[in-house]
Design a protein around this motif. Structure first.
Motif, mmCIF file in Angstrom:
data_model
loop_
_atom_site.group_PDB
_atom_site.id
_atom_site.type_symbol
_atom_site.label_atom_id
_atom_site.label_comp_id
_atom_site.label_asym_id
_atom_site.label_seq_id
_atom_site.Cartn_x
_atom_site.Cartn_y
_atom_site.Cartn_z
ATOM 1 N N SER A 43 35.474 33.717 41.997
ATOM 2 C CA SER A 43 35.859 34.962 42.683
ATOM 3 C C SER A 43 36.850 35.820 41.901
ATOM 4 O O SER A 43 37.711 36.454 42.473
ATOM 5 N N ASN A 44 36.665 35.880 40.589
ATOM 6 C CA ASN A 44 37.498 36.768 39.774
ATOM 7 C C ASN A 44 36.848 38.112 39.483
ATOM 8 O O ASN A 44 37.532 39.125 39.389
ATOM 9 N N CYS A 45 35.516 38.118 39.307
ATOM 10 C CA CYS A 45 34.912 39.318 38.714
ATOM 11 C C CYS A 45 34.650 40.436 39.711
ATOM 12 O O CYS A 45 34.596 41.591 39.324
ATOM 13 N N THR A 49 31.251 42.160 45.508
ATOM 14 C CA THR A 49 32.027 42.730 46.609
ATOM 15 C C THR A 49 31.152 43.521 47.569
ATOM 16 O O THR A 49 30.345 44.359 47.147
ATOM 17 N N LYS A 58 34.765 39.395 48.742
ATOM 18 C CA LYS A 58 33.919 38.902 47.657
ATOM 19 C C LYS A 58 32.894 37.972 48.291
ATOM 20 O O LYS A 58 33.239 36.897 48.795
ATOM 21 N N THR A 102 29.013 47.728 38.870
ATOM 22 C CA THR A 102 29.104 48.978 39.632
ATOM 23 C C THR A 102 29.036 48.814 41.143
ATOM 24 O O THR A 102 29.849 49.405 41.863
ATOM 25 N N ILE A 106 32.243 50.055 43.237
ATOM 26 C CA ILE A 106 32.170 51.174 44.186
ATOM 27 C C ILE A 106 32.628 50.733 45.573
ATOM 28 O O ILE A 106 33.374 51.439 46.256
ATOM 29 N N GLY A 127 44.415 48.778 42.706
ATOM 30 C CA GLY A 127 43.435 48.587 43.776
ATOM 31 C C GLY A 127 42.129 47.984 43.270
ATOM 32 O O GLY A 127 41.391 47.362 44.030
ATOM 33 N N LEU A 128 41.861 48.158 41.984
ATOM 34 C CA LEU A 128 40.637 47.616 41.400
ATOM 35 C C LEU A 128 40.904 46.376 40.559
ATOM 36 O O LEU A 128 40.061 45.966 39.757
ATOM 37 N N GLU A 129 42.083 45.750 40.743
ATOM 38 C CA GLU A 129 42.444 44.601 39.904
ATOM 39 C C GLU A 129 41.485 43.430 40.089
ATOM 40 O O GLU A 129 41.431 42.535 39.256
ATOM 41 N N GLY A 130 40.740 43.416 41.172
ATOM 42 C CA GLY A 130 39.836 42.305 41.431
ATOM 43 C C GLY A 130 38.414 42.554 40.964
ATOM 44 O O GLY A 130 37.513 41.780 41.295
ATOM 45 N N ASN A 131 38.194 43.622 40.216
ATOM 46 C CA ASN A 131 36.842 43.960 39.763
ATOM 47 C C ASN A 131 36.828 44.152 38.254
ATOM 48 O O ASN A 131 37.456 45.073 37.728
ATOM 49 N N LEU A 132 36.109 43.290 37.582
ATOM 50 C CA LEU A 132 36.076 43.336 36.123
ATOM 51 C C LEU A 132 34.881 44.136 35.628
ATOM 52 O O LEU A 132 33.781 44.069 36.197
#
Lengths: 155, 284, 788
Positions: A43-45, A49, A58, A102, A106, A127-132
């Motif tokens: 659950s890092n990337c 989501t 996630k 994407t 989004i 806010g987007l730190e959890g989306n690589l």
């Protein structure tokens, strides 16, 4: 097997699933929503989501059985006849290249703007730190979220 | 990637949950938000035979004002910890710390009780519970039990909870007028704390009347930096004095060695971050 | 007849939004893992937990009994038919290329190597079944450090020993350059092992019907893969179809012929049912090829005025346990770039490829050139300090001046064009270089615990792989051409078939722009097809920043041919002589009588109807072109990075980052800028965050994204980017850009860190420059009393 009823992108589904089935697999393989991808196993990337009862989660870190009774929105349910302002902004600001991150990006951005309709650049990044993302270097993603915020996208 | 098979129940009451756990013996695990448990299941590092999902139990939710303290339901999510008005007003350290945990999506699911019951010393909230001298309330087959935070964290990923017990709530003191700060040092925004410091300071004129310091990732369990607390108590509320007090923050710790730091570096970080956290908590 | 030129290209340089986006932003994607076929089965692999071991027995019988399991195989079951995964680049005549069975039979040589496979009804049953397989191993000692792997007493990865090859190259008299040189600087650098980490994990689906087999794979190289599968499996090439559906990033990691692809093909033929395999991230971190991994010994000799006399490079390169598709060639791609943008009298290069019991290395964004650029740009900074020269000044004294292009370097490459002066001046201005130097001086003077550093990277790179003749001279197994076909449809629309294989690069958009300009056809009327060997039968695929510089030229050539065919038919339609016709923006008209004209669409329809074509003329405008470049292209740039370092904790923060890149003429500035952004992010990540780490037993420690720190938006700065434009000498004037950002940025960041810490006595920090490593470097310098 456990019986669950889940609403996904406005349609109701009733299924018997193994308790260990991940929500993301349920969405992709049982409900047929392949728009939500899987990118990792810790659950890092954030590629997976989705919105669950209006909040970003996630979907690889949720069991399908935990989503019993829930209302899920995937990337495929975001547009409402026309593109969501974030979808439009991502397109206009060239905020995607391969597109794999994407959907999750989004959705995460949609959740961010719901919580904070006018974020600063720093707040967007956090806010987007959890989306690589491996393609864009995030520069245009940040610009797209800010653009969508200006356009008044609040959810 | 794919968990081993397990059975699953979703009781609608706390007592039902306790019964299910009692019947299963050692082979059951409670799942709340699942943000700590699911990655373990997916990598097959945990293989319970039964998951007891407390997600449907209303008694575990909510924040109650008890006068001198708040009672925070175990199922309160990190997001709720950040946004709850009672916590913001009376226990801001929890809100500040919860906001640093993982990322927004994880915070929507992960719970206060879940983090504490998981007992990972690298998690941020255990050190905070310890610094607050919180009381953890559990329900088991024999009824309710109150466990002081100091007794709760027993070993790495091991708490004082019995196999058939469910953590129901956490009582935290209000500590009006105390300053606080959570200093989290990590390599990337999503990464676990290499070292974290939770500091609470009560000032009296220009001095520190009381100080509490909880350390994240400085041992197999969260640790109170008692030597530094003693040094800070009675010290001048100034950056230099607090730095001096903080120089004792590494005492009594057994920090791990991993990719992000060897023990000596972690002790050094603990000292530096404690100085900064104390100063911020003291308002200097 | 000279090729027609486009007088006023409307699309060249236009920031067209992408055609690809519509499906990507709505989730209407076609990733390999989405593919569902009737009767589809799922494969799961059992993988070695040992870095090195003999396999004494594999027992799959219990697994076969489990519900839902259709088959289970060990390596022995495929020993006769699986062949060896290919290495297509035998860099020396005596190179050691060990046999590389897709599934290990007798011995495993890295943690994660496939030992057995199950095929089950669904992925959950497959995951359970592999746990029922019993394997007995006799552990053998691992080999984990290339610096000691060549010692007499080192354990051996392969019978033939741990040295795969030694490759030497040189020009000029290196001994003369060094002997008597007033200044010699010698440094050792570590290029750490990286895990490419494309966001889409690898996946394959294989299906066979009779003699034919179709493989869908998350690959960058459908064409090369097809050829290789034929060679490895013996299946006739014409019976193999390879499809790259939507591919979620590659960065070189999907430029490969993998065990899973070969085995999927063999298994589908054996079972007569389609099979799918999708890797998990932790599986992929172990078994998708890794990048970089070198120890570099660099010596530079200079005159006292800073003029570089010579450069001596000695590399140890970690191959991993086997040579995969282009493993040994990767460090050599950098061989000609260690001299960078600088003139010098002599260059000597030696590279020794060494085996270890780790995942094989292979191409990863930049592939040899980031390693080279890092070495020279770090060394230039070190040399500047030694000489007491300003680092930009030292560079300016040695770089190729703008007027000197085209310039043949000491490495024998002819750089097409460039303007290092202009790029640097622009970068300095955008960066506020002088202001930042001032601030730096002030912080240093007051001993500020937060130090400021300024890092410079003036780079060039060789891309647009590649002139086939050059590849041949390097013993590379394939050519470097690219292919395109243009089909003119009767309704005036256009189908473009390209041999390039995009996985995020926006070819559907950029190729439409090129063809729109060349043929005068609306951008919206063009469709670009790619990635399926049955739809695009000919190509050399996408890597090495080649698709525009080579693939784009193939398009232009094909368009030329279409126009020439159209001219002949147009002449018949207008009843004029072909020589009297002028071509502009999609139409032929009679010179001096512009009303007498006919559009390309009308000509296409006329060709289709074929009612009235001139004698002997084919009823078709469709044309192919295969283009082989006669040189690499040489984009360049100046990147400047400002870092702040909290000396108490070692934390490094990038305060500002400016990139001025020259990629020649630009087709789509959005796409170019996006490539620069993404490249910079990966280069920064190498400098600060990423490392593929093995423990002492040979286990990969960084198996997940929790440990292998790919940065998020919160961990990276905003980038200021700009361009200068020095056209290349191809018809469009374009160069490559895909890898440039990554090549440039790593040394910019590390130079900035060292620049900040030099006053404290630090002269190097090994990458990734973690807070701990930075802190220790400061402690160690202070303890030894070194300050400057």
């Amino acid at each position: 097997m456990t019986h669950i009823t889940v609403t996904v992108d406005g349609a109701r589904y009733a299924d018997d699933v193994e308790p260990r089935m991940l929500l993301v697999h349920y969405l992709r393989e049982v409900v047929g929503k392949t728009g939500t991808p899987i990118g990792c196993d810790t659950s890092n990337c954030g590629a997976c989501t989705v919105l669950m009862n209006g909040e970003s989660v996630k979907s690889c870190a949720v069991l399908a059985v935990q989503a019993d009774g829930a209302d899920i929105t995937t990337i495929e349910g975001l547009a409402n006849g026309e593109l969501h302002p974030l979808q439009r902004a991502f397109h206009e600001m060239h905020a995607l290249q391969c597109g794999y991150c994407t959907p999750g990006m989004i959705i995460a951005a949609a959740d961010l703007l719901r919580d904070n309709p006018h974020p600063t650049e720093r707040e967007v990044r956090e806010g987007l730190e959890g989306n690589l993302c491996r393609c864009t270097g995030y520069e245009n993603i940040v610009r797209a979220v800010q653009r969508a915020a200006e356009a008044g996208a609040t959810s | 990637m794919i968990p081993s098979k397990f059975d699953y129940v979703r009781p609608s009451s706390l007592d039902e949950a306790v019964r299910a756990l009692a019947d299963a013996g050692d082979d059951a695990k409670v799942i709340a938000g699942g943000q700590s448990l699911l990655p373990l299941l997916r990598l097959r590092l945990a293989n319970p035979e039964l998951l007891v999902d407390v997600g449907g139990i209303d008694e575990l939710r909510g924040v109650t004002d008890e006068g001198d303290s708040l009672l925070i339901g175990a199922r309160t999510t990190h997001y709720q910890l950040v946004h709850d008005p009672l916590i913001a007003e009376h226990c801001g350290l929890i809100a500040e710390t919860a906001e640093t945990v993982a990322d927004p999506a994880v915070r929507h699911r992960g719970t206060f009780g879940g983090s504490l019951a998981h007992g990972d010393p690298a998690g941020d909230l255990p050190a905070v519970a310890l610094a607050l001298d919180a009381t953890l309330i559990a329900r088991g087959p024999g009824g309710d039990r109150e466990i002081p935070a100091a007794d709760f964290f027993v070993d790495y990923l091991t708490t004082a909870l019995e196999p058939a017990e469910v953590l129901t709530g956490i009582r935290v003191p209000k500590l009006p007028g105390w300053g606080y700060r959570y200093e989290k040092f990590h390599r990337t925004a999503q990464a676990w704390a290499t070292v974290g410091v939770a500091a609470l300071v009560q000032r009296s004129n220009g001095q520190v009347a009381n100080a509490r310091i909880g350390l994240t990732n400085m041992g197999p369990v969260p640790v109170r930096a008692t030597a530094a607390e003693d040094a800070a108590t009675g010290a001048q509320a100034s950056r230099d004095s607090l730095r001096a007090a903080a120089s004792r923050a590494g005492e009594g710790t057994e920090p791990p060695a991993d990719l992000h730091g060897a023990p000596d570096y972690r002790r050094h970080l603990a000292r530096v971050l404690t100085g900064r956290a104390l100063a911020a908590a003291a308002g200097v | 007849m000279t090729a027609p030129t486009v007088a006023h290209p409307a699309e060249l340089g236009r920031a067209r939004l992408r055609k690809e986006d519509a499906r990507l932003i709505t989730g209407q994607t076609n990733w390999t893992d989405n593919i569902v076929l009737p009767g589809l089965l799922h494969m799961a692999f059992l993988r070695s937990p040992h870095a090195h071991a003999r396999i004494t027995s594999v027992n799959v019988s219990a697994a076969r009994q489990l519900p839902g399991v259709i088959a289970a195989y060990s390596g022995a079951d495929f020993a006769d038919e699986q062949g060896s995964l290919p290495c297509a680049w035998p860099v020396t005549p005596d190179i050691v290329i060990p046999a590389h069975p897709p599934m290990a039979v007798d011995e495993v040589r890295y943690v994660g190597e496939a030992v057995a496979v199950v095929v089950a009804r669904n992925r959950y049953e497959a995951a359970d079944a592999i746990e029922a397989i019993e394997v007995d191993y006799e552990p053998l000692p691992p080999v984990l450090d290339i610096r000691t792997a060549l010692d007499e007493d080192s354990p051996k990865v392969h019978e033939a020993g741990n040295k795969s090859f030694e490759w030497v190259f040189g020009n000029g008299d290196i001994d003369a350059a060094f002997s008597g040189a007033p200044v010699v600087v010698e440094r050792t650098y570590r290029q750490q092992r990286l895990i490419p980490s494309a966001m889409e994990p690898r996946a394959v689906v294989a299906a066979s019907t009779g003699d034919e087999v179709t493989l869908w794979s998350s690959t960058q190289i459908p064409h090369v893969l097809r050829v290789m599968l034929a060679l490895v499996t013996g299946i006739p090439e014409q019976n193999i179809r390879v499809i790259a559906p939507d591919v979620g990033g590659g960065f070189g990691s999907k430029l490969q012929v993998t065990a899973e692809e070969v085995l999927a093909v063999l298994i589908t033929r054996k079972l007569g049912r389609p099979v799918k395999w999708t890797e998990s991230r932790s599986e992929g971190n172990m078994t998708t090829h890794h990048g970089r991994d070198q120890w570099q010994r660099i010596r530079i000799a200079a005159d006292s005025d800073g003029r570089i006399r010579g450069l001596d490079v000695d590399l140890l390169a970690d191959m991993g346990a086997y040579l995969m598709l282009v493993t040994p060639g990767i460090p050599l791609l950098g061989a000609f770039m260690f001299n960078g943008i600088y003139k010098m009298d002599a260059l000597a290069f030696k590279c020794t490829g060494v085996f270890t019991t780790k995942m094989p290395t292979d191409a990863y964004r930049g592939a040899g050139r980031p390693e080279a650029t890092f070495a020279i740009e770090r060394t230039i900074d070190e040399l500047a300090v030694e000489l007491g020269l300003e680092p930009l000044e030292l560079r300016a004294r040695n770089w190729i001046a703008h007027e000197e292009f085209p310039y043949t370097t000491i490495a024998g490459l002819t750089y097409d064009s460039g303007n290092y002066e202009a790029a640097t001046a622009k970068a300095k201005e955008l960066f506020r270089y002088d202001e930042l130097r001032q601030e730096q001086a002030e912080r240093n003077a007051r001993n500020d615990p937060v130090r400021l550093g300024i890092g410079i990277s003036t780079f060039t790179e060789m891309c647009g792989l590649a002139p086939s003749r050059v590849l041949g001279s390097l013993s590379y197994g394939a050519g470097g051409w690219e292919s395109a076909s243009i089909r003119m449809l009767p309704t005036g629309k256009v189908e473009v078939v390209t041999g390039s294989s995009a996985h995020g690069q926006g070819h559907e958009t950029a190729w439409s722009q090129i063809v729109a300009d060349q043929l005068g056809v609306p951008f919206e009327d063009i469709r670009v097809l790619h990635g399926d060997t049955q739809v695009s039968p000919k190509g050399m695929d996408t890597y090495g920043s080649r698709s525009l510089a080579v693939g784009g030229m193939a398009l232009v050539g094909a368009c030329d041919k279409v126009i020439e065919k159209a001219r002949v038919i147009a002449a018949g339609m207008i009843e004029a002589s072909a020589d009297d016709l002028e071509w502009t923006a999609g139409r032929f008209s009679v010179r001096g009588d512009p009303e007498k004209a006919v559009t390309i669409g009308e000509i296409a329809l006329a060709a289709f109807a074929a009612h009235n074509l001139p004698e002997g003329v084919e009823p078709s405008l469709d044309s192919d072109h295969t283009y082989d470049p006669d040189n690499f292209s040489f984009p360049h740039g100046t990147h400047l990075c400002a870092t702040e370092i909290d000396t108490e904790t070692g934390m490094v923060t990038i305060r500002s980052y400016v990139a001025v890149d020259d990629v020649g003429k630009v087709v789509n500035p959005l796409i170019v800028e996006g490539q620069v952004h993404g490249g910079i992010a990966q280069g920064i990540a190498q400098a600060l965050y990423e490392e593929g780490v093995y423990d002492d037993a040979g286990n990969l420690v960084t198996t997940t994204l929790a440990d292998y720190l790919v940065p998020s938006a919160a961990d990276l700065p905003s980038y200021v980017t700009s361009r200068t434009e020095s056209p290349s000498d191809n018809r469009l004037g374009v160069k490559g850009v895909g890898e440039a950002g990554t090549i440039a940025s790593t040394p910019a960041v590390v130079n900035a860190i060292i620049d900040a810490l030099r006053p404290l006595g630090v002269s190097d920090v090994i990458m990734p420059c973690t807070p701990e490593r930075v802190w220790r470097a400061i402690q160690s310098a202070q303890q030894s009393g070194a300050t400057s």
